[in-house]
Scaffold this motif. Structure first.
Motif, PDB file in Angstrom:
ATOM      1  N   SER A  51       0.834  -1.210   0.000  1.00  9.97           N
ATOM      2  CA  SER A  51       0.000   0.000   0.000  1.00  9.97           C
ATOM      3  C   SER A  51       0.864   1.254   0.000  1.00  9.97           C
ATOM      4  O   SER A  51       1.829   1.364   0.751  1.00  9.97           O
ATOM      5  CB  SER A  51      -0.909   0.024   1.231  1.00  9.97           C
ATOM      6  OG  SER A  51      -1.849  -1.032   1.195  1.00  9.97           O
ATOM      7  N   GLU A  93       2.287   1.576  -8.238  1.00  9.71           N
ATOM      8  CA  GLU A  93       0.957   1.847  -8.790  1.00  9.71           C
ATOM      9  C   GLU A  93      -0.085   2.107  -7.707  1.00  9.71           C
ATOM     10  O   GLU A  93      -1.187   2.572  -7.999  1.00  9.71           O
ATOM     11  CB  GLU A  93       0.498   0.689  -9.695  1.00  9.71           C
ATOM     12  CG  GLU A  93       0.122  -0.598  -8.980  1.00  9.71           C
ATOM     13  CD  GLU A  93       1.295  -1.529  -8.719  1.00  9.71           C
ATOM     14  OE1 GLU A  93       1.050  -2.706  -8.379  1.00  9.71           O
ATOM     15  OE2 GLU A  93       2.465  -1.086  -8.859  1.00  9.71           O
ATOM     16  N   ARG A  94       0.275   1.849  -6.451  1.00  9.19           N
ATOM     17  CA  ARG A  94      -0.644   2.120  -5.337  1.00  9.19           C
ATOM     18  C   ARG A  94      -0.276   3.411  -4.601  1.00  9.19           C
ATOM     19  O   ARG A  94      -0.827   3.703  -3.548  1.00  9.19           O
ATOM     20  CB  ARG A  94      -0.637   0.932  -4.371  1.00  9.19           C
ATOM     21  CG  ARG A  94      -1.025  -0.379  -5.021  1.00  9.19           C
ATOM     22  CD  ARG A  94      -1.109  -1.512  -4.023  1.00  9.19           C
ATOM     23  NE  ARG A  94      -2.218  -1.322  -3.097  1.00  9.19           N
ATOM     24  CZ  ARG A  94      -2.508  -2.131  -2.086  1.00  9.19           C
ATOM     25  NH1 ARG A  94      -1.735  -3.202  -1.873  1.00  9.19           N
ATOM     26  NH2 ARG A  94      -3.517  -1.887  -1.290  1.00  9.19           N
ATOM     27  N   HIS A  95       0.652   4.157  -5.157  1.00  5.45           N
ATOM     28  CA  HIS A  95       1.055   5.432  -4.552  1.00  5.45           C
ATOM     29  C   HIS A  95      -0.130   6.400  -4.550  1.00  5.45           C
ATOM     30  O   HIS A  95      -0.789   6.589  -5.567  1.00  5.45           O
ATOM     31  CB  HIS A  95       2.214   6.040  -5.337  1.00  5.45           C
ATOM     32  CG  HIS A  95       2.673   7.367  -4.806  1.00  5.45           C
ATOM     33  ND1 HIS A  95       3.144   7.524  -3.526  1.00  5.45           N
ATOM     34  CD2 HIS A  95       2.724   8.590  -5.394  1.00  5.45           C
ATOM     35  CE1 HIS A  95       3.477   8.787  -3.332  1.00  5.45           C
ATOM     36  NE2 HIS A  95       3.231   9.448  -4.445  1.00  5.45           N
ATOM     37  N   GLU A 143      -2.875   5.959  -2.973  1.00  3.52           N
ATOM     38  CA  GLU A 143      -4.129   5.222  -2.820  1.00  3.52           C
ATOM     39  C   GLU A 143      -4.529   5.161  -1.346  1.00  3.52           C
ATOM     40  O   GLU A 143      -3.805   4.642  -0.514  1.00  3.52           O
ATOM     41  CB  GLU A 143      -3.922   3.806  -3.371  1.00  3.52           C
ATOM     42  CG  GLU A 143      -5.040   2.827  -3.107  1.00  3.52           C
ATOM     43  CD  GLU A 143      -4.648   1.408  -3.519  1.00  3.52           C
ATOM     44  OE1 GLU A 143      -4.558   1.158  -4.736  1.00  3.52           O
ATOM     45  OE2 GLU A 143      -4.407   0.576  -2.630  1.00  3.52           O
ATOM     46  N   GLY A 144      -5.679   5.687  -0.999  1.00  3.27           N
ATOM     47  CA  GLY A 144      -6.204   5.573   0.354  1.00  3.27           C
ATOM     48  C   GLY A 144      -5.418   6.362   1.385  1.00  3.27           C
ATOM     49  O   GLY A 144      -4.624   7.246   1.067  1.00  3.27           O
TER      50      GLY A 144
END
Length: 230
Positions: free
Chosen positions: A37, A41-43, A45-46
């Motif tokens: 997380s 590509e999840r940088h 995110e949330g």
């Protein structure tokens, strides 16, 4: 057939394992590179990810895919969440491989006390709660070509700071884990003292690799061979 779950260290994502993954798949194994997380590509995110978020990422992936005979592989920072996840997946675990990594110590964070730890904390505070990727010169002397360094720099993303300052939570001693530690000699010749004690006590296996801190990029074929032999 083993199922390799590959987790790269700070600033990196699943992309870092592309060549290693190809070697392992060609040997007939299941391979599951994982981006934690807040990275790659999840940088962005949330909510900002803490260390226990990263532990949950790994456990959830193993359970979601219903993996068995799992070889958890943790590189650098990721040895800390991988070591915690290993004891939480129960009999799904076959082995843990720590690749030139930190290892979890109950109640202790990745960022330690002292001057180096203070510098990391100051960098996180100055960069909006994230640890920025290293500059190009920090990759020199690590067995990487100029092209490989450029690849890392182009794809690295800031690392969630909370994951570096949140303490590890272990329910059992590390000696209970079936583990191999891969030491990359160009980075620093000695593994952490915790690992030395476990190896000398006959609990873990130590192997050495003559390359730098990013062997999945500098020597992917040799690292894949070591993983297959682990």
């Amino acid at each position: 057939m083993a199922n390799y779950v590959l987790v790269a260290g700070a600033w990196l994502g699943s992309w870092a394992w592309e060549e290693v993954a190809a070697e392992l798949r060609s040997a007939g194994h299941g391979v599951h590179p994982l981006t934690l997380s807040g990275l790659a590509e999840r940088h962005g995110e949330g909510a900002p990810a803490g260390q226990q978020t990263h532990v949950a990422d790994i456990v959830s992936e193993v359970e979601r895919l219903d993996l068995r005979e799992v070889v958890l592989v943790g590189h650098s920072y990721s040895g800390i969440p991988v070591g915690q996840a290993a004891e939480r997946i129960g009999d799904r675990l076959a082995r843990v491989v720590f690749v030139d990594s930190d290892v979890p110590v109950d109640g202790q964070a990745f960022v330690r006390a002292g001057e180096s730890g203070r510098a990391v904390r100051e960098s996180i505070a100055a960069n909006g709660g994230s640890w920025p990727p290293l500059p190009a010169e920090e990759f020199e002397g690590q067995g990487l070509t100029g092209e490989q360094i450029a690849r890392i720099l182009a794809r690295a993303t800031p690392h969630p700071g909370a994951s570096l300052t949140e303490p590890a939570v272990l329910e059992r001693p590390l000696a209970a884990l079936p583990a191999t530690y891969v030491k990359c000699l160009l980075d620093w010749p000695e593994p952490p003292s915790t690992v030395v004690d476990l190896v000398e006590g006959g609990h873990w296996r130590l192997v050495e690799l003559t390359t730098g801190h990013w062997p999945m990029i500098s020597q992917p074929g040799e690292l894949a061979r070591l993983l297959l032999e682990s």
